[in-house]
Design an enzyme around this catalytic site. Structure first.
Site, PDB file in Angstrom:
ATOM      1  NE  ARG A  96     -14.258   6.330  -8.157  1.00 11.84           N
ATOM      2  CZ  ARG A  96     -13.098   6.961  -8.347  1.00 11.84           C
ATOM      3  NH1 ARG A  96     -13.075   8.150  -8.872  1.00 11.84           N
ATOM      4  NH2 ARG A  96     -11.975   6.400  -7.983  1.00 11.84           N
ATOM      5  CD  GLU A 134     -18.604   8.203 -10.813  1.00 17.13           C
ATOM      6  OE1 GLU A 134     -17.467   8.669 -10.612  1.00 17.13           O
ATOM      7  OE2 GLU A 134     -18.796   7.071 -11.289  1.00 17.13           O
ATOM      8  CG  PHE A 135     -15.882   9.792  -4.487  1.00 15.89           C
ATOM      9  CD1 PHE A 135     -16.536   8.969  -3.574  1.00 15.89           C
ATOM     10  CD2 PHE A 135     -14.744   9.314  -5.116  1.00 15.89           C
ATOM     11  CE1 PHE A 135     -16.054   7.701  -3.291  1.00 15.89           C
ATOM     12  CE2 PHE A 135     -14.256   8.052  -4.837  1.00 15.89           C
ATOM     13  CZ  PHE A 135     -14.917   7.241  -3.923  1.00 15.89           C
ATOM     14  CG  HIS A 158      -1.556   1.872  10.706  1.00 15.01           C
ATOM     15  ND1 HIS A 158      -0.913   2.486   9.681  1.00 15.01           N
ATOM     16  CD2 HIS A 158      -0.900   0.705  10.903  1.00 15.01           C
ATOM     17  CE1 HIS A 158       0.087   1.735   9.260  1.00 15.01           C
ATOM     18  NE2 HIS A 158       0.119   0.630   9.991  1.00 15.01           N
ATOM     19  CE  LYS A 172       2.120  -0.500  13.460  1.00 16.89           C
ATOM     20  NZ  LYS A 172       1.793  -1.771  12.834  1.00 16.89           N
ATOM     21  CG  ASP A 197       3.906   5.169   2.531  1.00 16.39           C
ATOM     22  OD1 ASP A 197       2.716   5.368   2.810  1.00 16.39           O
ATOM     23  OD2 ASP A 197       4.383   4.028   2.382  1.00 16.39           O
ATOM     24  CG  HIS A 234       3.558   5.394   9.870  1.00 20.24           C
ATOM     25  ND1 HIS A 234       2.261   5.728  10.187  1.00 20.24           N
ATOM     26  CD2 HIS A 234       3.482   4.639   8.752  1.00 20.24           C
ATOM     27  CE1 HIS A 234       1.446   5.184   9.292  1.00 20.24           C
ATOM     28  NE2 HIS A 234       2.163   4.526   8.411  1.00 20.24           N
ATOM     29  CE  LYS A 268       6.715   0.693   1.203  1.00 19.32           C
ATOM     30  NZ  LYS A 268       5.854   0.402   2.352  1.00 19.32           N
TER      31      LYS A 268
HETATM   32  C1  BG6 Z   1       1.258   2.305   5.701  1.00 23.26           C
HETATM   33  C2  BG6 Z   1       2.097   2.617   4.491  1.00 23.26           C
HETATM   34  O1  BG6 Z   1       0.826   3.487   6.310  1.00 23.26           O
HETATM   35  O2  BG6 Z   1       2.047   1.569   6.622  1.00 23.26           O
HETATM   36  C3  BG6 Z   1       2.638   1.348   3.866  1.00 23.26           C
HETATM   37  O3  BG6 Z   1       1.300   3.309   3.542  1.00 23.26           O
HETATM   38  C4  BG6 Z   1       3.383   0.527   4.898  1.00 23.26           C
HETATM   39  O4  BG6 Z   1       3.504   1.647   2.781  1.00 23.26           O
HETATM   40  C5  BG6 Z   1       2.504   0.318   6.126  1.00 23.26           C
HETATM   41  O5  BG6 Z   1       3.708  -0.732   4.313  1.00 23.26           O
HETATM   42  C6  BG6 Z   1       3.288  -0.336   7.234  1.00 23.26           C
HETATM   43  O6  BG6 Z   1       2.386  -0.637   8.268  1.00 23.26           O
HETATM   44  P1  BG6 Z   1       2.715  -1.787   9.305  1.00 23.26           P
HETATM   45  O7  BG6 Z   1       1.580  -1.717  10.274  1.00 23.26           O
HETATM   46  O8  BG6 Z   1       2.781  -3.056   8.533  1.00 23.26           O
HETATM   47  O9  BG6 Z   1       4.035  -1.423   9.895  1.00 23.26           O
END
Ligand code: BG6
Length: 518
Positions: free
Chosen positions: A66, A109-110, A207, A211, A264, A269, A369
């Site tokens: 945007r 804009e979306f 993600h 890894k 999160d 994950h 965290k």
């Molecule tokens: C993300 C989270 O998906 O993964 C973050 O939103 C987190 O909060 C991060 O810090 C951790 O990723 P990695 O690859 O550093 O373990």
């Protein structure tokens, strides 16, 4: 940059079947391109692919966002980001110059139809200039509330194609997590987007699956029969999984206030890690087979009874404390965080998997965290030797523990008992240790490099299927509802730089076990 039109690219799981994938020419459009992810992860990943010759020669990337910005501004910002975050260092000026010519910026804009019409014109003209063959990879890196709208607009402006197995050109959509914020919203999002997309075109990115060490979980388990034959409730006492981060919330206060640690990290994950560690061997090494085993596993996780929601899942929030010798703020003092926030930055839980392989084995998961250090690991504790054998030296014998270190110091270690040399010497636990870095030398590609390539190759093995996401929300939505109805009474309940609230120790100690010292 690569010189051929297509790049042969291998999925490591499919290496076992000796197949290679082809990364097609395409244009990638990043929605929400001025956000953190583009500079920190996506552009560095694309640059690294370009520098390793893995990107198709006919490729372009358009940042769609945007804020007003010229192509030049966007390229300069991305150069700075790549300088800071690229795996390949230092950034090579010639490679960058050639790569940066394929980067463009489009302001809109979306929800603006005109913006999508202009996008279509830009895409068409780039196809003609760059030979990108009309293939489209749309990356949704916006706040989740825009996902459905963007997909609807892409459809309306004929920027999505019908899916067919051999479809050329193709259009695929990568969706960042979280996919929904609870069970109902995930189901609703799925309904909305499947009006316009086939499941085969949807790539739900997690993600962690990109890894190297996570991909190796299946290779390790299923190509090494000595481990697989011990991988069950006859030999394993319990499994601990830890995702510990020393960082706080940084500039992501808005996001984290909506998400919290359960959404999160745990819901995606950690559930992906858990399913790869515990699933049955797939019949075939392809996406459908692997995903179906993961879903079967997730379906076998015992749902929490309402009476367990207060005790089998512990939540925590960090207060001020000291990390690496420096005083840091508490969560409630961070930018964009409500000073009375009830959002959890730490979760620990116990769960059970009700199937033949895992019946009776407790799993302990924790993620937080502002813990003392960054470490993600899976620790498999085997049953101890019978008591009469322990007479050798009860205090010194240990259970065998297999530790899979996902990051950092990626590797695998096995702890076992050993006799110390000497006439009167006692026993001592020792460790066999395999370190990826020391053994293989080269730095592995970043998760996003692997996953972007997989999407360009049409391989969704390392992306989460809708069934996995839904199964995970089914388990955790009652927890979120319970927390909403029962706000915490003791936040903040751990100081930054410590291993979480004391309730987390009590959770595991109830069964006579302890968290590992990491
Ligand atoms: C993300 C989270 O998906 O993964 C973050 O939103 C987190 O909060 C991060 O810090 C951790 O990723 P990695 O690859 O550093 O373990």
């Amino acid at each position: 940059m690569a010189t051929s039109t297509t790049v042969q690219f291998k999925n490591p799981l499919e290496d076992l079947e000796r197949q290679a994938k082809t990364v097609d020419p395409c244009i990638m459009v990043i929605f929400g391109a001025t956000g953190d992810l583009t500079g920190r992860k996506l552009l560095p990943a694309l640059y690294n692919l370009a520098s390793d010759g893995e990107l198709p020669a006919h490729f372009a990337c358009i940042g769609f966002a945007r804020r007003p910005k010229s192509n030049e501004d966007f390229r300069n910002e991305m150069r700075k980001a790549v300088d800071s975050y690229s795996r390949v260092q230092p950034v090579d000026t010639n490679t960058w110059n050639s790569f940066s010519e394929s980067i463009f910026y489009h302001r809109s804009e979306f929800d603006d139809d005109k913006g999508y019409e202009e996008l279509r014109n830009l895409l068409d003209s780039l196809d003609q200039r760059l030979g990108t063959q009309k293939n489209r990879l749309y990356y949704l890196s916006t706040p989740p509330s825009y996902f459905a709208q963007i997909i609807e607009k892409l459809h309306k402006h004929k920027l999505l194609y019908e899916f067919s197995e051999k479809s050329q050109p193709w259009s695929r959509v990568i969706i960042e997590k979280p996919f929904g914020h609870d069970l109902t919203s995930a189901q609703q999002l799925q309904t909305e987007i499947t009006h316009y997309l086939n499941e085969q075109q949807i790539y739900r990115i997690d993600h962690y699956l990109g890894k190297e060490t996570v991909q190796n979980l299946l290779v390790f388990r299923f190509t090494n029969p000595i481990f697989e034959s011990l991988w069950n409730n006859r030999h394993i006492d319990h499994i601990q999984m830890t995702v510990s981060e020393d960082i706080g919330i940084g500039t992501r206060g808005h996001f984290f206030e909506e998400a919290g640690n359960l959404r999160d990290i745990i819901q995606n994950h950690m559930m992906q890690l858990l399913s790869l560690v515990t699933m049955e061997p797939p019949n075939h090494l392809n996406a459908a087979s692997i995903r179906s085993e993961k879903v079967k596993l997730m379906d076998a996780i015992r749902q929490y009874k309402p009476s367990q929601l207060g005790s089998n899942i512990v939540r925590g929030q960090y207060g001020p404390g000291i990390i690496n010798g420096e005083q840091v703020l508490g969560y409630r003092q961070e930018k964009d965080v409500d000073p009375k926030s009830d959002v959890e930055t730490y979760v620990a839980l116990e769960l059970f998997i009700d199937n033949w392989r895992w019946a009776g084995v407790p799993f302990y998961l924790r993620a937080g965290k502002r813990l003392p250090k960054r470490a993600t690991e899976i620790a498999i504790t085997f049953k101890r030797a019978p008591a009469f054998i322990q007479q050798f030296d009860e205090k010194r014998t240990t259970a065998n523990i297999l530790v899979i270190r996902i990051q950092p110091d990626e590797g695998i270690s096995l702890k076992f008992n050993c006799k110390v040399p000497g006439l009167h010497a006692p026993l001592q636990p020792v460790k066999m240790d395999f370190l990826y870095g020391a053994y293989f030398g080269a730095t592995p590609p970043e998760a996003y490099e692997r996953l972007l390539c997989d999407c360009m190759a049409g391989d969704n093995t390392l992306f989460a299927s809708v069934d996995e996401v839904i199964a995970s929300w089914k388990l955790f939505t009652p927890v979120l509802d319970y927390w909403k109805a029962h706000p915490s009474t003791n936040f903040p309940n751990y100081a930054a730089g410590t291993w979480g609230p004391s309730e987390s120790d009590e959770l595991i100690e109830r069964s006579g076990r302890q968290w590992r010292l990491i």
